[in-house]
Design a protein around this motif. Structure first.
Motif, short mmCIF file in Angstrom:
data_model
loop_
_atom_site.label_atom_id
_atom_site.label_comp_id
_atom_site.label_asym_id
_atom_site.label_seq_id
_atom_site.Cartn_x
_atom_site.Cartn_y
_atom_site.Cartn_z
N GLU A 1 -29.52 35.51 44.20
CA GLU A 1 -28.38 34.94 44.93
C GLU A 1 -27.98 33.58 44.35
O GLU A 1 -26.79 33.28 44.20
CB GLU A 1 -28.78 34.81 46.40
CG GLU A 1 -27.65 34.34 47.30
CD GLU A 1 -28.10 34.20 48.74
OE1 GLU A 1 -27.41 33.48 49.49
OE2 GLU A 1 -29.14 34.77 49.11
N TRP A 2 -28.97 32.77 43.99
CA TRP A 2 -28.71 31.43 43.44
C TRP A 2 -27.98 31.53 42.09
O TRP A 2 -26.98 30.86 41.86
CB TRP A 2 -30.04 30.72 43.29
CG TRP A 2 -29.97 29.34 42.69
CD1 TRP A 2 -29.22 28.29 43.13
CD2 TRP A 2 -30.67 28.88 41.54
NE1 TRP A 2 -29.42 27.20 42.34
CE2 TRP A 2 -30.31 27.53 41.34
CE3 TRP A 2 -31.58 29.46 40.68
CZ2 TRP A 2 -30.82 26.77 40.30
CZ3 TRP A 2 -32.10 28.69 39.66
CH2 TRP A 2 -31.72 27.37 39.46
N VAL A 3 -28.48 32.39 41.20
CA VAL A 3 -27.85 32.56 39.87
C VAL A 3 -26.43 33.12 40.03
O VAL A 3 -25.49 32.70 39.32
CB VAL A 3 -28.72 33.48 38.98
CG1 VAL A 3 -27.98 33.83 37.69
CG2 VAL A 3 -30.05 32.81 38.67
N THR A 4 -26.25 34.08 40.96
CA THR A 4 -24.91 34.65 41.19
C THR A 4 -23.94 33.57 41.65
O THR A 4 -22.77 33.52 41.19
CB THR A 4 -25.00 35.77 42.26
OG1 THR A 4 -25.96 36.73 41.85
CG2 THR A 4 -23.66 36.45 42.46
N ASN A 5 -24.38 32.69 42.54
CA ASN A 5 -23.52 31.59 43.01
C ASN A 5 -23.12 30.66 41.86
O ASN A 5 -21.97 30.21 41.78
CB ASN A 5 -24.22 30.79 44.11
CG ASN A 5 -24.27 31.54 45.42
OD1 ASN A 5 -23.50 32.47 45.64
ND2 ASN A 5 -25.18 31.15 46.30
N MET B 1 -37.51 36.80 45.18
CA MET B 1 -36.71 37.32 44.07
C MET B 1 -35.24 37.40 44.46
O MET B 1 -34.36 37.08 43.67
CB MET B 1 -37.26 38.69 43.67
CG MET B 1 -36.65 39.26 42.42
SD MET B 1 -37.08 38.27 41.00
CE MET B 1 -36.16 39.03 39.71
N GLN B 2 -34.98 37.86 45.68
CA GLN B 2 -33.61 37.96 46.18
C GLN B 2 -32.94 36.58 46.21
O GLN B 2 -31.75 36.45 45.91
CB GLN B 2 -33.63 38.58 47.58
CG GLN B 2 -32.25 38.82 48.19
CD GLN B 2 -31.46 39.86 47.43
OE1 GLN B 2 -32.02 40.77 46.85
NE2 GLN B 2 -30.15 39.71 47.42
N LEU B 3 -33.72 35.55 46.55
CA LEU B 3 -33.18 34.19 46.61
C LEU B 3 -32.75 33.71 45.23
O LEU B 3 -31.69 33.08 45.08
CB LEU B 3 -34.26 33.26 47.19
CG LEU B 3 -33.84 31.83 47.48
CD1 LEU B 3 -32.78 31.81 48.57
CD2 LEU B 3 -35.02 30.99 47.89
N VAL B 4 -33.53 34.01 44.21
CA VAL B 4 -33.19 33.60 42.82
C VAL B 4 -31.92 34.31 42.36
O VAL B 4 -31.03 33.70 41.74
CB VAL B 4 -34.38 33.91 41.88
CG1 VAL B 4 -33.98 33.63 40.43
CG2 VAL B 4 -35.59 33.09 42.27
#
Length: 203
Positions: free
Chosen positions: A6-10, A1-4
C-alpha cells in the motif's frame, strides 16, 4: 506485507500525479512554488508509515502486547492441565487393570484348594489405597472375598423364600468364615484384618 504494498502504491500514484501537474503548469515562478509543495507532499507520503507508528498510543501498544502474552500463557496452562488430567485418567485405568489382574491371580491361587477343603468357590475383589506410588502388599486396603457353595450337578434343592422373616445366618457360617479367612491370609501372606469374607447364596 500488505502495508508495504500500500505504501509503495501511494508513492507511485503520487509521483504520477506530480508529473501530470508538472506538464500542465506553465513555466514560470508559479511552477517553482508548486514543485516545492509537491516535493514536501512527497516527503509526507514517504514518511506515512513512520507517522502512523508514531500516532499509536504507547500505552495501548503495551496493553495489546500484554493481552497477547497473557492469552499465550493461558493457552499453555490449559494444555498443561489437559495433559495432567489425561495422565491421571490413564493412571487410574492402569491401577484398575492391575487390581483386576491381581484379583484374578488370587482367585486362581486358592479356588482349587477351597473347593477340595470346603466345597466353596471364591470371587475376589481387591481395593487399594489411593495414590500414585503403590507398595504392595502394604497399600492393599481390603480384599473382598465372596464365597459361594458349589453343589454337585444333578442335585436340586427346593428354594423357599419367606419375606416375613429376616434372613438368618446359618449356624457355622461365622466359624467357617474365620477358618477361611485364616486359610486365605496364610495362602496370600497378608494380614487377616484386610480380608473381608462374605457368603453368597446361603439360605
Amino acid at each position: 506485507m500488505q502495508l508495504v504494498i500500500e505504501w509503495v502504491t501511494n508513492i507511485i500514484l503520487f509521483l504520477l500525479f506530480a508529473v501530470i501537474i508538472d506538464f500542465l503548469l506553465p513555466s514560470g515562478t508559479m511552477q517553482k512554488y508548486v514543485k516545492m509543495a509537491v516535493g514536501l507532499m512527497l516527503v509526507l507520503v514517504m514518511l506515512a508509515p513512520v507517522l502512523r507508528l508514531a500516532s499509536v498510543d504507547p500505552e495501548q501498544l503495551i496493553a495489546s502486547a500484554l493481552v497477547h502474552f497473557s492469552n499465550g500463557r493461558a493457552g499453555e496452562e490449559a494444555i498443561k492441565n489437559q495433559i495432567e488430567q489425561q495422565k491421571k485418567e490413564i493412571q487410574a485405568s492402569q491401577r484398575a487393570y492391575i487390581l483386576k489382574q491381581m484379583a484374578v491371580q488370587l482367585e486362581n491361587d486358592v479356588n482349587e484348594e477351597l473347593m477340595e477343603k470346603y466345597g466353596l468357590k471364591a470371587d475376589v475383589n481387591v481395593y487399594a489405597k489411593p495414590g500414585d506410588d503403590w507398595r504392595m502388599p502394604d497399600d492393599i486396603k481390603t480384599i473382598e472375598v465372596v464365597l459361594s457353595k458349589q453343589k454337585s450337578a444333578g442335585s436340586v434343592e427346593p428354594v423357599v423364600i419367606d419375606t416375613t422373616k429376616p434372613p438368618a445366618l446359618p449356624e457355622g457360617d461365622a466359624s467357617l468364615a474365620e477358618e477361611v479367612r485364616a486359610f486365605l491370609a496364610g495362602r496370600w501372606e497378608i494380614d487377616e484384618d484386610k480380608i473381608d469374607v462374605q457368603f453368597r447364596g446361603r439360605e
